[in-house]
Design a protein around this motif. Structure first.
Motif: not given
Lengths: 241, 97
Positions: B1-27
């Protein structure tokens, strides 16, 4: 964005390569032990040897119980003929009752005349449908081996070949290095193209990457090929874009 | 892992992120692309996140920064574009020529 390499993966990659190189040593050791075991298992034998060959018939590993075996082996690969090469090529056990009278490999018989070898049995190392090489047992007496020797030898050879197939991987490190090299070349090319765009258009790194991604998406070419194009154009003379 | 503090924390776009990874998984599933192969391509085009984290992201178990998510998507699309296109049906004219 900080440019951090996934060091875990690179470390793992290098460990894999090292592991595979170690495996080659293990193959040599295994082949050596196999040769010794086979000699001991067939009484009346003066020596035994195991050779692993690649698909072109080049030896990749050799184990032998004594120098006589090595010398007789060497002669086969130099002359391109002999019982083991035939066993390997035909994938069948080869019996040679008397080296002095057998005329199938005249050059080889001639070459080993002064070595204390009179009879030979050689079996192919079959792992599934792949032939990994051949093993052979030599005796100082003529007629030391017959079909009754061939059967237990063949029984022994099959599991030995299967085990060798699992540790034999001289090709794998080379392939892995190629994969790693091309991955790093691609990364490097894309990074340089990014640097060029940053300099040319005053972009930051993220924006430069976005620009490359756009180019790749619209042209339906890979990021690597788009980057290569940009760098080639730079060399052939910049425009004012 | 890196020391990037933003990672792993839910953000306002987390719904979009879920959608992005779900469709990636599907593809990926549809194209039969292995996660290891995807990571190698992603790494080859400049990805900075490790194989383990990318795998976790594909399974929507971990959050990644948007630029890395797009780079993963791009790697997937490059691999998908490299598949031979499906054979097309010929018109009579194509056969006569």
């Amino acid at each position: 964005m900080p440019q951090q390499l996934p060091l875990d993966e690179l470390t793992l990659a290098l460990a894999r390569i090292n592991g595979l190189l170690l495996t080659e040593e293990k193959v040599d050791r295994a082949v050596q032990l196999l040769a010794e075991g086979i000699r001991d298992a067939f009484p009346g034998s003066s020596g035994a040897g195991v050779s692993l060959l690649d698909e072109h018939g080049n030896r990749t590993s050799t184990g032998a119980t004594d120098p006589v075996v090595l010398e007789a082996d060497e002669a086969q690969y130099e002359l391109g003929q002999g019982p083991c090469l035939t066993a390997w090529a035909t994938e069948r056990t080869v019996l040679m009752h008397d080296v002095a009278t057998d005329d199938r490999w005249p050059l080889w018989s001639q070459a080993v005349r002064d070595l204390s070898i009179r009879s030979v049995i050689s079996a192919p190392l079959m792992a599934g449908t792949r032939c990994l090489g051949a093993l052979k047992i030599y005796s100082t007496q003529p007629g030391a081996y017959d079909a009754a020797t061939a059967r237990p030898l063949e029984k022994l050879v099959v599991p030995a070949a299967t085990l060798l197939a699992n540790i034999q991987s001289s090709e794998a490190p080379k392939r892995f290095t190629q994969v790693l090299t091309s991955a790093l070349l691609s990364r490097d090319t894309i990074n340089r193209a990014q640097g060029f765009l940053m300099h040319r258009h005053g972009l930051d790194q993220g924006a430069a990457l976005q620009r490359l991604l756009e180019l790749s998406k619209t042209s339906r070419q890979s990021l690597f090929s788009v980057s290569t194009d940009i760098l080639t154009e730079t060399k052939s003379g910049p425009d004012d874009g | 892992m890196t020391g990037d503090g933003d990672r792993g924390r839910p953000d306002p776009g987390s719904g979009l992120e879920q959608e992005q990874s779900r469709l990636l998984r599907k593809a990926l599933h549809h194209a039969g692309i292995r996660h290891g192969d995807l990571w190698l391509r992603y790494f080859s085009i400049g990805g900075t996140v490790g194989e383990y984290e990318v795998d976790a992201y594909i399974q929507s178990l971990m959050s990644l920064p948007p630029d890395q998510r797009d780079l993963i998507a791009h790697a997937a699309n490059e691999l998908i574009d490299e598949f031979p296109p499906l054979p097309r049906a010929p018109y009579l004219e194509d056969l006569i020529q």
